[in-house]
Design an enzyme around this catalytic site. Structure first.
Site, PDB file in Angstrom:
ATOM      1  N   TYR A 135     -16.818  11.983 -12.387  1.00 33.24           N
ATOM      2  CA  TYR A 135     -16.967  10.532 -12.257  1.00 33.24           C
ATOM      3  C   TYR A 135     -18.389  10.107 -12.609  1.00 33.24           C
ATOM      4  O   TYR A 135     -19.357  10.667 -12.087  1.00 33.24           O
ATOM      5  CB  TYR A 135     -16.664  10.077 -10.827  1.00 33.24           C
ATOM      6  CG  TYR A 135     -15.423  10.680 -10.215  1.00 33.24           C
ATOM      7  CD1 TYR A 135     -14.236  10.770 -10.942  1.00 33.24           C
ATOM      8  CD2 TYR A 135     -15.429  11.158  -8.914  1.00 33.24           C
ATOM      9  CE1 TYR A 135     -13.095  11.324 -10.381  1.00 33.24           C
ATOM     10  CE2 TYR A 135     -14.291  11.704  -8.339  1.00 33.24           C
ATOM     11  CZ  TYR A 135     -13.139  11.800  -9.072  1.00 33.24           C
ATOM     12  OH  TYR A 135     -12.018  12.352  -8.508  1.00 33.24           O
ATOM     13  N   SER A 193      -9.602  10.602   1.262  1.00 34.89           N
ATOM     14  CA  SER A 193      -8.673  10.464   2.382  1.00 34.89           C
ATOM     15  C   SER A 193      -8.554  11.800   3.092  1.00 34.89           C
ATOM     16  O   SER A 193      -9.236  12.774   2.739  1.00 34.89           O
ATOM     17  CB  SER A 193      -7.296  10.025   1.874  1.00 34.89           C
ATOM     18  OG  SER A 193      -6.691  11.081   1.144  1.00 34.89           O
ATOM     19  N   ASN A 197       0.809  -1.219   0.000  1.00 31.34           N
ATOM     20  CA  ASN A 197       0.000   0.000   0.000  1.00 31.34           C
ATOM     21  C   ASN A 197       0.844   1.271   0.000  1.00 31.34           C
ATOM     22  O   ASN A 197       0.435   2.288  -0.563  1.00 31.34           O
ATOM     23  CB  ASN A 197      -0.922  -0.001   1.231  1.00 31.34           C
ATOM     24  CG  ASN A 197      -1.648   1.308   1.407  1.00 31.34           C
ATOM     25  OD1 ASN A 197      -2.527   1.659   0.620  1.00 31.34           O
ATOM     26  ND2 ASN A 197      -1.274   2.049   2.444  1.00 31.34           N
ATOM     27  N   TYR A 234       5.083   8.999 -11.361  1.00 32.87           N
ATOM     28  CA  TYR A 234       4.121   8.213 -10.580  1.00 32.87           C
ATOM     29  C   TYR A 234       3.336   7.274 -11.495  1.00 32.87           C
ATOM     30  O   TYR A 234       3.189   6.077 -11.203  1.00 32.87           O
ATOM     31  CB  TYR A 234       3.170   9.153  -9.849  1.00 32.87           C
ATOM     32  CG  TYR A 234       2.069   8.465  -9.080  1.00 32.87           C
ATOM     33  CD1 TYR A 234       2.302   7.921  -7.825  1.00 32.87           C
ATOM     34  CD2 TYR A 234       0.778   8.369  -9.607  1.00 32.87           C
ATOM     35  CE1 TYR A 234       1.286   7.298  -7.112  1.00 32.87           C
ATOM     36  CE2 TYR A 234      -0.238   7.751  -8.907  1.00 32.87           C
ATOM     37  CZ  TYR A 234       0.016   7.221  -7.654  1.00 32.87           C
ATOM     38  OH  TYR A 234      -0.996   6.595  -6.959  1.00 32.87           O
ATOM     39  N   SER A 294      -3.173   2.249  -9.570  1.00 30.64           N
ATOM     40  CA  SER A 294      -3.875   3.511  -9.810  1.00 30.64           C
ATOM     41  C   SER A 294      -4.317   3.591 -11.256  1.00 30.64           C
ATOM     42  O   SER A 294      -3.620   3.104 -12.156  1.00 30.64           O
ATOM     43  CB  SER A 294      -2.949   4.690  -9.494  1.00 30.64           C
ATOM     44  OG  SER A 294      -3.541   5.913  -9.894  1.00 30.64           O
ATOM     45  N   LYS A 339       3.141   3.066 -11.375  1.00 28.78           N
ATOM     46  CA  LYS A 339       1.914   2.300 -11.171  1.00 28.78           C
ATOM     47  C   LYS A 339       1.658   1.334 -12.333  1.00 28.78           C
ATOM     48  O   LYS A 339       1.109   0.248 -12.140  1.00 28.78           O
ATOM     49  CB  LYS A 339       0.732   3.244 -10.966  1.00 28.78           C
ATOM     50  CG  LYS A 339       0.766   3.968  -9.629  1.00 28.78           C
ATOM     51  CD  LYS A 339       0.759   2.995  -8.452  1.00 28.78           C
ATOM     52  CE  LYS A 339       0.693   3.702  -7.115  1.00 28.78           C
ATOM     53  NZ  LYS A 339       0.627   2.771  -5.960  1.00 28.78           N
TER      54      LYS A 339
END
Length: 254
Positions: A205, A187, A86, A152, A139, A156
């Site tokens: 979304y 978060s 994680n 990043y 991700s 991933k």
């Protein structure tokens, strides 16, 4: 009793995963760069759920450091039946043109090198105990381009392919490996956003909202337990539908 080790398990999604497994009777091992925080969080989990729990400091500085943590967890708990990768360097604002060598190495050392050698160390323990399950946290940014997240995103994408190789090579040892491809997760980082910023994000979304940390924990629990006994080498996408959008999502006008 089965046991789980989670990197970055003291806050946010990592802590939600730890709690999900603890409430189902798993012994818990969690890591953090801050060893005292890991130990304190483990103590709180042990008290709340009446399960053995241990915390370890882990900075991903070397493969030997990683291996020692996994060996310690094996000695303390007896086995590692589930490993969840994680911990991650978020690599925010490191794009193609502005990333220097040290920043590149910092991101890659955690997200690729750290994840690889954690999976290797977990697999070594699992082989000694007849098998186990590895779950990585990927991700949607590993599936395409995002401005300012080139390094990043690259890491991933690498994790997704690593999982397929683990599944292929280690299936004969009763070791499964799967990747949760996460979209936006609510978060503590969202606490700094205004109501307008949150609304703008949610409008992107199809589901109309981000995932909760518990929803990611539910996906990890599914992949980390016998609920998914015949599933290995897969990407399970939990992203509120953002990855199906070829163009930016917008509601149909009526």
């Amino acid at each position: 009793m089965k046991n789980i080790l989670i990197t970055g398990g003291t806050v946010n999604t990592g802590l939600a995963i730890a709690r999900q497994f603890a409430q189902n009777g798993y012994g818990i091992a969690i890591t953090s760069r801050d060893q005292k925080k890991a130990e304190r969080t483990a103590s709180e989990l042990a008290s709340e759920f009446s399960v053995p729990a241990k915390g370890y400091g882990l900075s991903f500085t070397s493969a030997n450091e990683i291996r020692e943590v996994f060996l310690s967890a094996e000695r303390d708990l007896g086995s590692i039946d589930v490993f969840v990768a994680n911990a991650a360097h978020l690599g925010i604002n490191f794009g193609v043109m502005n990333t220097d060598e040290q920043s590149f190495c910092d991101i890659v050392d955690v997200n690729i090198k750290g994840t690889f050698f954690c999976c290797q160390a977990a697999a070594e323990v699992m082989k000694r105990h007849g098998g186990g399950n590895i779950v990585t946290i990927g991700s949607v940014q590993g599936t395409g381009a995002v401005r300012g997240r080139a390094v990043y995103s690259m890491t991933k994408a690498a994790i997704s392919l690593l999982v397929k190789n683990i599944a292929f090579e280690l299936g004969e040892y009763n070791i499964r490996a799967n990747n949760v491809v996460a979209g936006a997760i609510h978060s503590d980082r969202w606490n700094a956003l205004s109501a307008e910023e949150i609304a703008a994000r949610r409008a992107r979304y199809p589901v109309g909202r981000e995932s909760t940390e518990q929803e990611i924990a539910n996906a990890v629990y599914f992949l980390g337990t016998d609920q998914s006994a015949s599933i290995t080498g897969t990407d399970l996408t939990v992203d509120s539908g953002i990855s199906v959008c070829i163009l930016p999502y917008s509601k149909e006008s009526t």
